[in-house]
Design a protein around this motif. Structure first.
Motif, mmCIF file in Angstrom:
data_model
loop_
_atom_site.group_PDB
_atom_site.id
_atom_site.type_symbol
_atom_site.label_atom_id
_atom_site.label_comp_id
_atom_site.label_asym_id
_atom_site.label_seq_id
_atom_site.Cartn_x
_atom_site.Cartn_y
_atom_site.Cartn_z
ATOM 1 N N ASP A 36 -14.388 -2.404 1.778
ATOM 2 C CA ASP A 36 -14.609 -1.963 3.160
ATOM 3 C C ASP A 36 -13.355 -1.269 3.661
ATOM 4 N N GLN A 37 -13.442 -0.662 4.845
ATOM 5 C CA GLN A 37 -12.270 -0.025 5.422
ATOM 6 C C GLN A 37 -11.152 -1.060 5.530
ATOM 7 N N PRO A 38 -10.011 -0.787 4.898
ATOM 8 C CA PRO A 38 -8.956 -1.800 4.826
ATOM 9 C C PRO A 38 -8.239 -2.038 6.154
ATOM 10 N N THR A 39 -7.993 -3.323 6.425
ATOM 11 C CA THR A 39 -7.169 -3.728 7.557
ATOM 12 C C THR A 39 -6.025 -4.613 7.076
ATOM 13 N N ASP A 40 -6.210 -5.248 5.920
ATOM 14 C CA ASP A 40 -5.206 -6.113 5.318
ATOM 15 C C ASP A 40 -4.746 -5.467 4.013
ATOM 16 N N PRO A 41 -3.458 -5.169 3.865
ATOM 17 C CA PRO A 41 -2.991 -4.525 2.636
ATOM 18 C C PRO A 41 -3.359 -5.287 1.362
ATOM 19 N N TRP A 76 5.942 -1.517 1.164
ATOM 20 C CA TRP A 76 6.675 -2.690 1.629
ATOM 21 C C TRP A 76 7.551 -2.306 2.816
ATOM 22 N N ASP A 77 7.410 -3.012 3.911
ATOM 23 C CA ASP A 77 8.237 -2.817 5.103
ATOM 24 C C ASP A 77 9.369 -3.841 5.031
ATOM 25 N N TYR A 78 10.551 -3.387 4.642
ATOM 26 C CA TYR A 78 11.685 -4.296 4.450
ATOM 27 C C TYR A 78 12.091 -4.994 5.741
ATOM 28 N N ALA A 79 12.049 -4.288 6.862
ATOM 29 C CA ALA A 79 12.461 -4.871 8.141
ATOM 30 C C ALA A 79 11.527 -6.002 8.572
ATOM 31 N N ALA A 80 10.226 -5.807 8.373
ATOM 32 C CA ALA A 80 9.240 -6.811 8.786
ATOM 33 C C ALA A 80 8.972 -7.848 7.695
ATOM 34 N N GLY A 81 9.339 -7.527 6.443
ATOM 35 C CA GLY A 81 9.116 -8.451 5.333
ATOM 36 C C GLY A 81 7.663 -8.587 4.932
ATOM 37 N N CYS A 82 6.912 -7.473 5.035
ATOM 38 C CA CYS A 82 5.495 -7.515 4.653
ATOM 39 C C CYS A 82 5.024 -6.111 4.265
ATOM 40 N N TYR A 83 3.829 -6.043 3.646
ATOM 41 C CA TYR A 83 3.237 -4.756 3.307
ATOM 42 C C TYR A 83 2.571 -4.146 4.537
ATOM 43 N N ARG A 84 2.585 -2.825 4.585
ATOM 44 C CA ARG A 84 1.915 -2.047 5.618
ATOM 45 C C ARG A 84 1.030 -0.999 4.947
ATOM 46 N N ILE A 85 -0.120 -0.742 5.534
ATOM 47 C CA ILE A 85 -0.979 0.336 5.078
ATOM 48 C C ILE A 85 -0.468 1.625 5.715
ATOM 49 N N LEU A 86 -0.088 2.589 4.882
ATOM 50 C CA LEU A 86 0.416 3.870 5.384
ATOM 51 C C LEU A 86 -0.687 4.909 5.533
ATOM 52 N N HIS A 87 -1.712 4.816 4.686
ATOM 53 C CA HIS A 87 -2.785 5.823 4.706
ATOM 54 C C HIS A 87 -4.065 5.216 4.135
ATOM 55 N N ILE A 88 -5.188 5.515 4.765
ATOM 56 C CA ILE A 88 -6.487 5.093 4.228
ATOM 57 C C ILE A 88 -7.393 6.293 4.105
ATOM 58 N N SER A 89 -8.364 6.186 3.187
ATOM 59 C CA SER A 89 -9.295 7.279 2.963
ATOM 60 C C SER A 89 -10.589 6.718 2.368
ATOM 61 N N PRO A 90 -11.753 7.192 2.840
ATOM 62 C CA PRO A 90 -12.987 6.799 2.159
ATOM 63 C C PRO A 90 -13.000 7.376 0.754
ATOM 64 N N ALA A 91 -13.569 6.628 -0.179
ATOM 65 C CA ALA A 91 -13.578 7.080 -1.578
ATOM 66 C C ALA A 91 -14.821 7.913 -1.856
#
Length: 91
Positions: A36-41, A76-91
């Motif tokens: 599904d459309q990602p919200t959690d990396p 990986w967002d070093y400042a926040a200490g977690c992964y971030r989604i930078l870009h999404i696209s339907p396949a």
């Protein structure tokens, strides 16, 4: 500003992940396939991901069906200490 592009190809009946990033690729950046459309990396389909620094296309174990899945480029967002989604696209 960097541009990220994501797409899939048919690799022998399975989804092949394709990506490009005109900016810098972080050591822990990855591209992943989602149901599904990602919200959690980390919500990608099991084992259906590849480090962005590796060779492409990457053949997944998911049967090819265009228009059913989603792709995300995560970093990986070093400042926040977690992964971030930078870009999404339907396949």
């Amino acid at each position: 500003m960097s541009e990220i592009k994501l797409s899939i190809t048919n690799m022998g009946g399975y989804i092949g992940l394709n990506w490009s990033n005109t900016g810098s690729i972080g050591k822990y950046d990855y591209v992943a396939l989602y149901a599904d459309q990602p919200t959690d990396p980390r919500g990608y389909l099991t084992w259906q991901w590849q480090w962005a620094s590796r060779a492409k296309p990457y053949k997944t174990g998911t049967r090819y069906r265009k228009g059913v899945y989603w792709l995300a480029y995560c970093s990986w967002d070093y400042a926040a200490g977690c992964y971030r989604i930078l870009h999404i696209s339907p396949a």
